[in-house]
Design a protein around this motif. Structure first.
Motif, PDB file in Angstrom:
ATOM      1  N   SER A 309      38.614  46.739  38.464  1.00 30.49           N
ATOM      2  CA  SER A 309      38.466  45.440  37.801  1.00 30.49           C
ATOM      3  C   SER A 309      38.774  44.281  38.734  1.00 30.49           C
ATOM      4  O   SER A 309      38.134  43.233  38.663  1.00 30.49           O
ATOM      5  CB  SER A 309      39.400  45.371  36.585  1.00 30.49           C
ATOM      6  OG  SER A 309      38.952  46.220  35.553  1.00 30.49           O
ATOM      7  N   GLY A 313      34.825  44.586  39.470  1.00 27.42           N
ATOM      8  CA  GLY A 313      34.548  43.843  38.255  1.00 27.42           C
ATOM      9  C   GLY A 313      33.138  44.054  37.740  1.00 27.42           C
ATOM     10  O   GLY A 313      32.582  45.148  37.788  1.00 27.42           O
ATOM     11  N   VAL A 358      36.703  38.584  37.843  1.00 31.94           N
ATOM     12  CA  VAL A 358      37.475  38.969  36.669  1.00 31.94           C
ATOM     13  C   VAL A 358      38.928  38.538  36.803  1.00 31.94           C
ATOM     14  O   VAL A 358      39.495  37.915  35.896  1.00 31.94           O
ATOM     15  CB  VAL A 358      37.380  40.490  36.430  1.00 31.94           C
ATOM     16  CG1 VAL A 358      38.383  40.933  35.357  1.00 31.94           C
ATOM     17  CG2 VAL A 358      35.970  40.881  36.016  1.00 31.94           C
ATOM     18  N   TYR A 424      35.501  31.958  33.821  1.00 29.66           N
ATOM     19  CA  TYR A 424      34.732  33.006  34.497  1.00 29.66           C
ATOM     20  C   TYR A 424      33.652  32.376  35.362  1.00 29.66           C
ATOM     21  O   TYR A 424      32.774  31.658  34.880  1.00 29.66           O
ATOM     22  CB  TYR A 424      34.098  33.941  33.458  1.00 29.66           C
ATOM     23  CG  TYR A 424      33.266  35.055  34.071  1.00 29.66           C
ATOM     24  CD1 TYR A 424      33.753  35.845  35.107  1.00 29.66           C
ATOM     25  CD2 TYR A 424      31.983  35.312  33.597  1.00 29.66           C
ATOM     26  CE1 TYR A 424      32.994  36.854  35.665  1.00 29.66           C
ATOM     27  CE2 TYR A 424      31.203  36.327  34.134  1.00 29.66           C
ATOM     28  CZ  TYR A 424      31.720  37.094  35.177  1.00 29.66           C
ATOM     29  OH  TYR A 424      30.945  38.098  35.718  1.00 29.66           O
TER      30      TYR A 424
END
Length: 474
Positions: A309, A313, A358, A424
């Protein structure tokens, strides 16, 4: 075959493998598994001659399953019959049961039937045991390294007590090493080990008593042979085993690695940075280095999940699933087989396109919350289901997205103070190159044409993110 037949027992005691020579004869000599051997425990009562409960011993290799079976067999005046599921068939099982029936009828002696690697028995072979276990004709002690809920038929499992053995700790293994050095059945004081040689043996063992004693025997016999060839052996001069002797004897070099010190952190750091940088070969080197040094594989699996992640991501949405699957495989099958799943995850993550969007997104959101930038939830998003909510206006004016084309409708979701906050920020790598188009469309639709996203001329549903791809981007 009964390993307690006098001739064979004597032969093993003098010239057999070290692990066989040192096999404990009483429960008090057993190292490890204290959770199963307390006073009044079913296993202790069985070993002391009381009880007829059949047991399934489940645990990794070298944790004492066969040893416990032999201890049980050597107590209480019972017959001991041993079968290996690797070579035995239904005929052998029935013959063992018939012998147990005859022994009980003629002399009143009960039989302990030990079946090693019972998971290798077919369902038919396991079913053949059921009547004898059910009526107590034999006391079954079965050993398996496989999950018995998958490898053993349910009727046999329900008629037996399942006992789970754990890998031996380094402290347990050290007791075995010292016992082997001092016990006349072992080296009887004829051997001495350097500290770094002991550390390497512990790393090689991986919680397996048989493995540590086999490696010790290979190194010890080599040291004694070398000393004898030089004519230097004396009554008060034990042969010395150093690190080089162990490495040469087991053909496995010691890895410079301290699980609690700098090497732990330095190698782990290099491992993560190699994957982040896309050097799959370096990443595999560091993986092998950690595994060979005895690093906890669960630590490696956890780092891969985090990296999936943090550094990959949504540039490759499947990366997290691969890392989690590798961790699950590790729990299911253990080492050494699980090294394949870990290596597969390492290769996948190293080759995947990278993005840290992320972690940047969630850290930015957390920073705003910690700074007090929260604000009340918009009234139309509040829960309107409880009595009285309607009088407060909660939920009023909410627009249900599924009632609108494309499942998206312009309305405010963020608190007033955070309407324009864009946490984001996708990269242009991998899947995120398409997700960024979808994101621009959503922000423009939700916030209206006056939002800066509209200035890029990308406020229509992008064709590259429609249908299946758009669903994935959500």
């Amino acid at each position: 075959m009964n390993l307690f037949d006098g001739g064979l027992e004597q032969a093993l005691a003098t010239s057999g493998p070290l692990a066989a020579r040192l096999r404990p004869r009483t429960l008090d000599d057993v190292v490890g598994q204290r959770h199963l051997l307390g006073p009044g425990s079913p296993l202790r009562r069985l070993a002391e001659g009381g009880g007829t409960t059949s047991v399934l011993l489940w645990g990794p290799p070298g944790t004492g399953k066969t040893t416990l079976a032999h201890v049980i067999a050597g107590s209480g005046g019972r017959r001991f019959r041993e079968l290996s599921a690797v070579t035995a068939g239904v005929k052998d099982v029935r013959a063992a049961i018939d012998e147990a029936r005859d022994a009980l009828a003629m002399s009143g002696v009960r039989t302990v039937l030990f079946i090693d690697e019972v998971h290798r028995f077919t369902r038919t072979q396991q079913d053949a045991l059921l009547p004898a276990v059910e009526n107590g004709l034999v006391t079954l002690v079965a050993a398996t390294t496989e999950n018995p809920f998958f490898a053993v038929v349910a009727p046999l499992l329900s008629r037996s007590l399942l006992l789970t053995l754990e890998p031996l700790t380094d402290g347990d293994l050290l007791i075995l090493i010292n016992r082997a050095l001092a016990d006349p059945r072992g080296y009887g004081g004829r051997l001495a080990l350097d500290d770094d040689a002991v550390d390497h043996l512990l790393r090689l063992a991986g919680g397996d008593a048989r493995r540590v004693l086999t490696a010790l025997q290979a190194a010890g016999d080599a040291a004694l042979a070398a000393l004898g060839a030089l004519g230097a052996r004396g009554a008060d001069a034990p042969a010395r085993v150093d690190l080089a002797t162990v490495e040469q004897a087991v053909n496995r070099a010691a890895v410079s690695y301290d699980r609690a010190g700098d090497q732990h952190y330095d190698v782990a750091s290099a491992f993560i940075k190699s994957i982040r940088g896309g050097d799959v070969d370096a990443a595999l080197h560091y993986l092998a280095r950690m595994l060979e040094a005895g690093e906890d594989p669960r630590f490696i699996a956890r780092r891969l999940i985090i990296l999936a992640s943090e550094d990959v991501g949504l540039a490759e949405p499947g990366a997290l699933g691969v890392a989690v699957a590798a961790a699950a495989a590790l729990e299911a099958v253990g080492l050494p087989e699980a090294r394949l799943a870990l290596a597969q995850a390492v290769i996948h993550l190293a080759l995947a396109p990278k993005s840290n969007a992320v972690i940047r997104a969630v850290d930015a959101a957390v920073a705003d919350v910690r700074a007090g930038r929260a604000g009340p939830v918009p009234v139309h998003l509040r829960d309107g289901h409880y009595p009285g909510a309607g009088r407060l206006g909660h939920g009023g004016g909410y627009r249900y997205p599924h009632d609108h084309p494309g499942g998206v409708v312009g309305q405010q979701y963020a608190p007033d103070s955070l309407v324009a906050r864009d946490y984001y920020q996708p990269s242009g790598n991998g899947f995120e190159s398409r997700a960024s188009q979808r994101l621009a469309f959503l922000r423009a639709t939700l916030r209206g044409a006056g939002h800066p996203a509209a200035a890029h001329g990308d406020v229509d549903e992008p064709s590259g993110a429609s249908g299946h791809e758009a669903g994935r981007a959500r």
